[in-house]
Each structure stands twice: as structure tokens, then as C-alpha cells.
Design a protein around this motif. Sequence first.
Motif, PDB file in Angstrom:
ATOM      1  N   ALA A   1      -4.694 -13.804  10.123  1.00 37.20           N
ATOM      2  CA  ALA A   1      -5.823 -13.430   9.263  1.00 37.20           C
ATOM      3  C   ALA A   1      -5.227 -13.156   7.898  1.00 37.20           C
ATOM      4  CB  ALA A   1      -6.520 -12.200   9.808  1.00 37.20           C
ATOM      5  N   TYR A   2      -5.789 -13.754   6.885  1.00 43.94           N
ATOM      6  CA  TYR A   2      -5.235 -13.554   5.550  1.00 43.94           C
ATOM      7  C   TYR A   2      -6.343 -13.140   4.597  1.00 43.94           C
ATOM      8  CZ  TYR A   2      -6.736 -18.444   4.997  1.00 43.94           C
ATOM      9  OH  TYR A   2      -7.455 -19.600   4.977  1.00 43.94           O
ATOM     10  N   GLY A   3      -5.955 -12.830   3.397  1.00 43.06           N
ATOM     11  CA  GLY A   3      -6.911 -12.273   2.450  1.00 43.06           C
ATOM     12  C   GLY A   3      -6.997 -10.769   2.655  1.00 43.06           C
ATOM     13  N   VAL A   4      -8.173 -10.225   2.495  1.00 47.50           N
ATOM     14  CA  VAL A   4      -8.384  -8.786   2.596  1.00 47.50           C
ATOM     15  C   VAL A   4      -7.987  -8.249   3.961  1.00 47.50           C
ATOM     16  CG1 VAL A   4     -10.136  -6.964   2.524  1.00 47.50           C
ATOM     17  CG2 VAL A   4     -10.218  -8.831   0.875  1.00 47.50           C
ATOM     18  N   TYR A   5      -8.211  -9.040   5.008  1.00 50.12           N
ATOM     19  CA  TYR A   5      -7.968  -8.565   6.370  1.00 50.12           C
ATOM     20  C   TYR A   5      -6.655  -9.085   6.949  1.00 50.12           C
ATOM     21  CZ  TYR A   5     -12.831  -7.389   5.850  1.00 50.12           C
ATOM     22  OH  TYR A   5     -14.001  -6.886   5.384  1.00 50.12           O
ATOM     23  N   SER A   6      -5.666  -9.269   6.115  1.00 61.18           N
ATOM     24  CA  SER A   6      -4.389  -9.794   6.569  1.00 61.18           C
ATOM     25  C   SER A   6      -3.852  -8.989   7.747  1.00 61.18           C
ATOM     26  CB  SER A   6      -3.368  -9.769   5.433  1.00 61.18           C
ATOM     27  OG  SER A   6      -2.133 -10.234   5.901  1.00 61.18           O
TER      28      SER A   6
ATOM     29  N   ALA B   1      -6.213 -18.352   9.795  1.00 61.02           N
ATOM     30  CA  ALA B   1      -5.616 -19.635  10.147  1.00 61.02           C
ATOM     31  C   ALA B   1      -5.099 -19.510  11.574  1.00 61.02           C
ATOM     32  CB  ALA B   1      -4.491 -19.992   9.194  1.00 61.02           C
ATOM     33  N   LEU B   2      -5.321 -20.542  12.351  1.00 63.99           N
ATOM     34  CA  LEU B   2      -4.843 -20.606  13.724  1.00 63.99           C
ATOM     35  C   LEU B   2      -3.892 -21.790  13.808  1.00 63.99           C
ATOM     36  CD1 LEU B   2      -5.068 -19.558  16.674  1.00 63.99           C
ATOM     37  CD2 LEU B   2      -6.869 -21.266  16.990  1.00 63.99           C
ATOM     38  N   TYR B   3      -2.651 -21.504  14.169  1.00 59.80           N
ATOM     39  CA  TYR B   3      -1.619 -22.523  14.280  1.00 59.80           C
ATOM     40  C   TYR B   3      -1.344 -22.755  15.767  1.00 59.80           C
ATOM     41  CZ  TYR B   3      -0.917 -21.082   9.452  1.00 59.80           C
ATOM     42  OH  TYR B   3      -1.105 -20.765   8.133  1.00 59.80           O
ATOM     43  N   ILE B   4      -1.640 -23.946  16.250  1.00 55.35           N
ATOM     44  CA  ILE B   4      -1.330 -24.300  17.634  1.00 55.35           C
ATOM     45  C   ILE B   4       0.121 -24.772  17.627  1.00 55.35           C
ATOM     46  CG2 ILE B   4      -1.939 -25.702  19.634  1.00 55.35           C
ATOM     47  CD1 ILE B   4      -4.190 -23.799  18.660  1.00 55.35           C
ATOM     48  N   THR B   5       0.923 -24.195  18.512  1.00 55.95           N
ATOM     49  CA  THR B   5       2.353 -24.499  18.520  1.00 55.95           C
ATOM     50  C   THR B   5       2.777 -25.099  19.854  1.00 55.95           C
ATOM     51  OG1 THR B   5       2.945 -22.298  19.354  1.00 55.95           O
ATOM     52  CG2 THR B   5       2.853 -22.586  16.955  1.00 55.95           C
TER      53      THR B   5
ATOM     54  N   PHE C   1     -10.251 -21.070   8.864  1.00 57.00           N
ATOM     55  CA  PHE C   1     -11.607 -20.538   8.951  1.00 57.00           C
ATOM     56  C   PHE C   1     -11.877 -19.622   7.775  1.00 57.00           C
ATOM     57  CE2 PHE C   1      -9.843 -21.219  13.148  1.00 57.00           C
ATOM     58  CZ  PHE C   1     -10.800 -22.018  13.735  1.00 57.00           C
ATOM     59  N   GLU C   2     -13.105 -19.682   7.285  1.00 59.03           N
ATOM     60  CA  GLU C   2     -13.548 -18.776   6.236  1.00 59.03           C
ATOM     61  C   GLU C   2     -14.821 -18.119   6.725  1.00 59.03           C
ATOM     62  OE1 GLU C   2     -15.388 -19.393   1.917  1.00 59.03           O
ATOM     63  OE2 GLU C   2     -13.278 -19.990   2.054  1.00 59.03           O
ATOM     64  N   GLY C   3     -14.904 -16.814   6.542  1.00 57.10           N
ATOM     65  CA  GLY C   3     -16.079 -16.078   6.997  1.00 57.10           C
ATOM     66  C   GLY C   3     -17.350 -16.580   6.347  1.00 57.10           C
ATOM     67  N   ASP C   4     -18.427 -16.651   7.131  1.00 56.90           N
ATOM     68  CA  ASP C   4     -19.714 -17.131   6.608  1.00 56.90           C
ATOM     69  C   ASP C   4     -20.253 -16.245   5.504  1.00 56.90           C
ATOM     70  OD1 ASP C   4     -19.767 -19.294   8.319  1.00 56.90           O
ATOM     71  OD2 ASP C   4     -20.889 -18.224   9.865  1.00 56.90           O
TER      72      ASP C   4
END
Length: 116
Positions: free
Chosen positions: A84-89, A67-71, A56-59
Motif C-alpha cells: 500500500a503506498y501513498g497516504v496509507y503506506s 500494488a500487488l506483486y505476484i512472485t 489499484f487506486e481507491g475509487d
Amino acid sequence: MDQLHEMNTLSDIMNRLRLKGFDNEIKMSDTFHMTGSKNNKVYAAGDLTIIKIFRFEGDSDPADNAALYITQDKDGELGYILDAYGVYSTQEDNGFDEFLKSIPVVEIDIHGILSN
């Protein structure tokens, strides 16, 4: 349009997981172990398989990524890892990235799992 294709936001998918009882979040503990929030299992990377990845990327802000990983664990239980990655890791340098990279990925169609 089927319900899986209607789920296009992180909150849509997280809500569907919760409704289906698959709300076992696997996350890094303070002691650097990956632990299930619902079942309290401690996981090694070999205990899990990633069966679906959603990105997902913020609008309004491309730095607002997740990223959501279903396991699925070796006992067949479903769960998820949210990153959550990037600035909000949400992860610090505590072995999370290495753990995630060492989980095998065998993507499957989860339409039947998440639909009514």
C-alpha cells in the motif's frame, strides 16, 4: 468474460490467490528480512521473480493506492508482496523499496494460474 478479467479489485485477486493456495505473503520482518508468511522462507531479492504486477487506486480517494506483486521463487513457489503506498503506506524506511526494486520482473500470463 473470463474470471481473470472479472477480478478487478484487490480483494478479488487476493481471494483468488487464497483459493488457489498461493497465499504466501512475502513481507519485511522486524529484523529487516523478507519472509514468507506461509512457508517461513527468508528471501533475498535474487530468490524471487515478479511475474505479474497489479496496481489499484481507491475509487473515492486517489491517495488510497496499492500494488500487488505476484512472485515466483527459485523453487517455483508462488507468493505475493502487497504494498500500500501513498497516504496509507504499509512500509517504513527499512529497505523495502530497495529490495522490491532489485527483484527482476518477467511478467507472464497468469490467466491459467488464477482461473478455475
